[in-house]
Design an enzyme around this catalytic site. Structure first.
Site, short mmCIF file in Angstrom:
data_model
loop_
_atom_site.label_atom_id
_atom_site.label_comp_id
_atom_site.label_asym_id
_atom_site.label_seq_id
_atom_site.Cartn_x
_atom_site.Cartn_y
_atom_site.Cartn_z
N ASP A 138 24.17 -1.50 48.69
CA ASP A 138 23.79 -2.17 49.93
C ASP A 138 24.97 -1.99 50.90
O ASP A 138 26.10 -1.71 50.46
CB ASP A 138 23.55 -3.65 49.63
N LEU A 139 24.72 -2.17 52.18
CA LEU A 139 25.81 -2.05 53.16
C LEU A 139 26.42 -3.41 53.49
O LEU A 139 27.56 -3.71 53.12
CB LEU A 139 25.31 -1.37 54.43
#
Length: 218
Positions: free
Chosen positions: A8-9
C-alpha cells in the site's frame, strides 16, 4: 514463503496524513460542513474517498462526489507533497530487491498520483508494477487494484506466492477478496485492533520488524 510483495502507499510506504487530512478539511469547508481537527480526519487515510465521505460524514453519494472533487482541488496541487517516506523504507526496498523479491504497489489512491508521489521521492525504480485506482471509477475496490497488479505480474494463478502489506482493514479485506495473504503494519494509520479484527495474517509494528519478517522467508 512469498515471492511477490504488494505494498500500500499511504500509511505503509509514506506518511501522507498531513496532505490528506488538510485536503479533506478543505473539502468539508467547501461543502459548508464543520471541519473536524486533523487527527480525527486520519480515518480518511487509506480507504477510498467516496466510500469514506459517505460512511464517516453521512453524506449522500451525490454530495460525496462533490467532496471528492473539492478534495482533489487541493490535494492534487499541494497535498500530495505534504508527505514523506517512513524512515527505513528506502533501505528495506533496496534489500528486498537485492534478495530477488518482486515488488509492486497496490493503492486506492488515483493511479497518476501514486506514480507522481513515488517519482517525487525517488522510489519508483524499486517496483516492477505500480497500480492505483482509476479516478473515473470512484467505487473501485482494493481487491480490484490487487487483481490488476497480479495480472500484470503473471501471478493470477500463483496467489499463494503473493502478500499484500498495508496499514488499514481495507488492505486486509482487499487481500482476502483477492485470495492472497496480508501483513498489517501499525506504524501507519491503522491500529493493531483494526488489523487483527480484519484478519491480518501477521502484524508488525515497525519498518525494521517488517523487513526482518520478510527476510525470514528467504
Amino acid at each position: 514463503m512469498y515471492q511477490v510483495l504488494l505494498f500500500d502507499l499511504d500509511g505503509t510506504l509514506t506518511a501522507s496524513g498531513e496532505g490528506i487530512t488538510k485536503s479533506v478539511q478543505y473539502a468539508l469547508c467547501k461543502l459548508g460542513r464543520e471541519a473536524e481537527d486533523l487527527k480525527a480526519l486520519e480515518v480518511f487515510v487509506g480507504p477510498p474517498l467516496l466510500e469514506q465521505f459517505v460512511r464517516y460524514c453521512g453524506m449522500s453519494e451525490e454530495e460525496a462526489v462533490k467532496g471528492v472533487h473539492y478534495y482533489r482541488e487541493r490535494y492534487n496541487v499541494t497535498g500530495l507533497f505534504e508527505n514523506r517516506p517512513y524512515e527505513g523504507i528506502r533501505e528495506m526496498l533496496e534489500t528486498l530487491n537485492g534478495k530477488g523479491y518482486t515488488l509492486g504497489v497496490a493503492s486506492s489512491k488515483p493511479d497518476g498520483l501514486v506514480k507522481r508521489i513515488l517519482e517525487h521521492f525517488g522510489l519508483t525504480g524499486y517496483f516492477q508494477e505500480i497500480v492505483g485506482s482509476d479516478p473515473d471509477k470512484m467505487k473501485m475496490s482494493k481487491a480490484d487494484v490487487i487483481e490488476i497488479v497480479l495480472d500484470r505480474l503473471g501471478y493470477q494463478d500463483r496467489r499463494e506466492a503473493a502478500v499484500m502489506i498495508g496499514d488499514r482493514n481495507q488492505d486486509v479485506n482487499g487481500a482476502r477478496q483477492a485470495g492472497i495473504s496480508c501483513i498489517g503494519v501499525t506504524y501507519g494509520y491503522g491500529s493493531y485492533e483494526e488489523l487483527s479484527e480484519a484478519g491480518a495474517d501477521k502484524i508488525v509494528k515497525s519498518v525494521k520488524e517488517l523487513e526482518e519478517y520478510l527476510l525470514k522467508g528467504q
